[in-house]
Design a protein around this motif. Sequence first.
Motif, PDB file in Angstrom:
ATOM      1  N   MET A 194      -8.999 -16.125  13.188  1.00 18.49           N
ATOM      2  CA  MET A 194      -9.551 -16.048  14.539  1.00 18.49           C
ATOM      3  C   MET A 194      -8.536 -16.538  15.565  1.00 18.49           C
ATOM      4  SD  MET A 194     -13.522 -17.180  13.940  1.00 18.49           S
ATOM      5  CE  MET A 194     -14.025 -16.795  15.616  1.00 18.49           C
ATOM      6  N   SER A 236      -6.181 -13.808  16.226  1.00 17.56           N
ATOM      7  CA  SER A 236      -6.770 -12.769  17.071  1.00 17.56           C
ATOM      8  C   SER A 236      -6.709 -13.141  18.553  1.00 17.56           C
ATOM      9  CB  SER A 236      -8.232 -12.517  16.664  1.00 17.56           C
ATOM     10  OG  SER A 236      -9.065 -13.607  17.030  1.00 17.56           O
ATOM     11  N   ALA A 257      -0.581 -12.765   9.670  1.00 16.30           N
ATOM     12  CA  ALA A 257      -1.953 -12.987   9.201  1.00 16.30           C
ATOM     13  C   ALA A 257      -2.042 -12.877   7.690  1.00 16.30           C
ATOM     14  CB  ALA A 257      -2.902 -11.984   9.866  1.00 16.30           C
TER      15      ALA A 257
END
Length: 283
Positions: free
Chosen positions: A221, A224, A264
């Motif tokens: 998250m 992101s 990621a």
Amino acid sequence: MFPERLTFSIADAVNAWVDALVTHYGDLFRQFSDAVLSIIVALEGALRGAPWWLVLIVIVAIAWHATRRVVPTIVIGALLFLVGVMGLWDKMMQTLALMLVATSISVLIGVPLGILSARSDRLRAVLTPLLDIMQTMPSFVYLIPVLMLFGLGKVPAILATVIYAVPPLIRLTDLGIRQVDREVMEAVTAFGASRWQKLLGVQLPLALPSIMAGVNQTTMMALSMVVIASMIGARGLGEEVLIGIQTLDVGRGLQAGLAIVILAVVFDRIIQAYGRPRQEVRS
């Protein structure tokens, strides 16, 4: 049209509250901002100043220690090398520094709150709706208060990222501790273990897979938020994507996006491996 006499707005009250915070605690916020910024600058300087091959070796060594498998370790090293080949190594180091600081702050906040939530049903009842709001609120909304309190730069980007990314860690830490077998806890209690011995010796080790899953979700998250954080002064890969959007440079934006995906994947594989029992990793 909805009747105007039945409407009201919380905007003025919230703005007044934020203005009061800035007026009364502006110096405290500035000191906190300077402390966090010094950590970010030091870490970023170390990562960008170190030889690329040394950073690559360190990350590959961490990947090997986590996975104890040759193929995933080689893949992680190759993916990071690919980012360097694309000319984005320096940008990736900037993003990596931002991510490490944001994730560390999230862990320092999320794990203790998760432990307290697992010990108190009242606290959990209070935290649950707050976490629901934090996870469903549009991420752009977090930029407004941190900008008012800290201005433009890396610090507000990190704080907005932490607010957005910490809820899953709190939830999964709470869940992991609550799912520890009651019979195990009763046996430990029968042997006269103190609360700290139960927590550090039994509950946290048994809840570690759930906690690491929370760290993993928090990290994803936070990644992101990289592009959104670049809008308020955070540099790195997010800035490259933002420039690609502003100049309609599809190739530049896609290249930076692939680098974020690679980062990621590296975080995900390493954190997942540390979350599994060691005997499972060895097998």
